[in-house]
Design an enzyme around this catalytic site. Structure first.
Site, PDB file in Angstrom:
ATOM      1  N   LYS A 265     -82.974 -87.173  31.574  1.00 40.16           N
ATOM      2  CA  LYS A 265     -82.237 -87.870  30.507  1.00 40.16           C
ATOM      3  C   LYS A 265     -83.013 -89.055  29.940  1.00 40.16           C
ATOM      4  O   LYS A 265     -83.120 -89.221  28.728  1.00 40.16           O
ATOM      5  CB  LYS A 265     -80.881 -88.359  31.034  1.00 40.16           C
TER       6      LYS A 265
ATOM      7  N   ASN B 175     -76.978 -95.354  29.184  1.00 38.42           N
ATOM      8  CA  ASN B 175     -77.262 -95.427  30.609  1.00 38.42           C
ATOM      9  C   ASN B 175     -78.630 -96.024  30.907  1.00 38.42           C
ATOM     10  O   ASN B 175     -78.978 -96.258  32.054  1.00 38.42           O
ATOM     11  CB  ASN B 175     -77.156 -94.028  31.236  1.00 38.42           C
TER      12      ASN B 175
ATOM     13  N   HIS C 254     -74.364 -86.365  42.449  1.00 40.47           N
ATOM     14  CA  HIS C 254     -73.288 -87.366  42.469  1.00 40.47           C
ATOM     15  C   HIS C 254     -72.028 -86.860  43.181  1.00 40.47           C
ATOM     16  O   HIS C 254     -70.904 -87.199  42.794  1.00 40.47           O
ATOM     17  CB  HIS C 254     -72.931 -87.781  41.037  1.00 40.47           C
TER      18      HIS C 254
END
Length: 450
Positions: free
Chosen positions: A122, A145, A192
């Site tokens: 990302k 982010n 996660h």
């Protein structure tokens, strides 16, 4: 929730939960928009307390007060705050709306949004996309982010701005009206699982990036990753696929010989020569393909894309050279906080002798795929952090060293070897974040040469 165009917090009591970068930016934005803001954090002290109080933000530190939540008109969550916890559930039962910082900021943006998500790649893709769009003459703000929180961009947002936003699952799980013009899903694999209940919940969070798109928007998808294609199955946006295999797509952005090109039914346009790519590892070419796909949609010319790629050598803490001592190269890949990222690092050095440092805080991942990918070129494996025992069980012969300093002391490389920190785990057991871990690795390497 109030429709985006009419959204207002003027005169409302708003509680921001979590005083990290995004929460602080949200609190400051909300004050400027006329809200009475309380910023709460479980820590007893946070950075910039005086500045926040001077700006008109009330602070509740050292824990969360349930009554503060239930008396609010709105609660805004920092990405690191799990949305399901008793105090928040009580607020919802009391009728208090709860949203994330990304959702909040997006309601006030005037420009278009390019949202980039995926399990890995990302940050590289977001940064490179921003540079390509800037090289093509667009007014661009990069964040989310990485870099600046989206709330910090609101006041600078104009109708001609393109916001290139790295969007994590933590941010996407709380979106409601967030509407990207272009949504990019790079790849998908389990991650996660310390936060999400299971893989399905993690997948659902990622897929929300497409929820509010229309047939006038775009979904940029990885044709080489079946899992991400499946997540985008219900997307209403137009699709532009990218692939490392020229033969895989009749139309899309592909790796074609020594060129990245866009194929259409009747033509093929060269976009970026591979000679311009300075990133280490073939796997990072997929990120360049994704960025080029976004740039083609935005009308960026190939020569502008190429200029952006030529000047981009990668990100800090992502396969970053940390020094060379006596012919031994040290590589800082602290950003590899999951198994998928560590697998990419191993692939980048599959033909070189490697001493691998693994471990950190738990995220609930299965280390079996990592163990299976460790080839004969990996001369030694050194385990650190709270996952050391789990990794040792999955990887016979790995050595428990406890921390980075001890691992570096225990590694005995020869000239031509690579010492690779690619932890496959988060960093919160021993460090503030992955940046802190990477900086410590660089400092220790510098000390080795002193």
């Amino acid at each position: 929730m109030t429709p985006r165009a009419a959204f207002s917090v003027s005169g409302k009591r708003v509680v921001v939960v979590g005083a990290a970068r995004s929460g602080v930016a949200a609190a400051e934005l909300l004050v400027r928009r006329g809200a009475a803001v309380i910023l709460t954090d479980i820590r007893a002290h946070i950075e910039d307390e005086e500045r926040l109080r001077a700006a008109g933000v009330d602070l509740e530190l050292g824990g969360h007060n349930a009554e503060t939540f239930t008396r609010a008109d709105l609660i805004v969550l920092s990405p690191g705050v799990p949305p399901r916890q008793p105090a928040l559930d009580a607020a919802r039962r009391a009728g208090v709306p709860v949203m994330g910082e990304l959702e909040l900021a997006s309601r006030w943006l005037r420009g278009r949004i390019v949202a980039i998500t995926g399990t890995k790649g990302k940050s590289t893709t977001t940064t490179l996309t921003g540079r390509m769009l800037e090289a093509g003459g667009h007014r661009v703000l990069v964040g989310g982010n990485i870099g600046h929180a989206l709330s910090a961009q609101v006041e600078d947002s104009t109708e001609d701005t393109i916001h290139v936003v790295e969007a994590s699952s933590f941010q996407l799980e709380t979106v409601e009206t967030f509407h990207p013009w272009i949504a990019v899903l790079l790849n998908f694999s389990p991650d996660h699982l310390d936060r999400h209940a299971d893989v399905d919940e993690y997948a659902a969070a990622k897929a929300r990036v497409f929820d509010n798109q229309t047939p006038d928007d775009w979904a940029v998808l990885n044709a080489d990753d079946p899992a991400s294609l499946a997540l985008a199955r219900a997307a209403r946006a137009r699709r532009l696929l990218f692939s490392m295999d020229d033969e895989a797509l009749a139309e899309g952005v592909v790796l074609s010989g020594d060129t990245i090109a866009r194929k259409a039914a009747t033509r093929r346009e060269a976009l970026v020569p591979l000679a311009a790519v300075k990133l280490l590892g073939r796997h990072l070419l997929a990120d360049v393909l994704a960025a080029a796909a976004v740039a083609t949609i935005a009308g960026v010319a190939p020569d502008a894309m190429t200029r952006a790629v030529e000047s981009f050598t990668g990100l800090e803490h992502a396969l970053e050279p940390a020094g060379e001592i006596g012919g031994v190269r040290f590589v800082n890949d602290s950003k590899a906080t999951n198994v998928a990222a560590a697998l990419r690092a191993l692939a980048a050095y599959e033909d070189e002798p490697v001493h691998l440092i693994l471990g950190g805080s738990r995220k609930g991942e299965d280390f079996t795929p990592l163990a299976q990918a460790i080839g004969p070129n990996v001369r030694s494996i050194h385990l650190i952090g709270e996952t050391a025992d789990e990794l040792a069980a999955a990887i016979p012969g790995a050595q428990r060293d406890g921390d980075v300093a001890t691992a570096l002391h225990e590694i005995h490389p020869e000239p031509g070897d690579v010492v690779l920190l690619s932890p496959a785990c988060a960093s919160y057991d021993q460090f503030r974040d992955f940046e802190d871990r990477g900086e410590e690795f660089r400092r220790l390497v510098q000390n080795l040469s002193a």
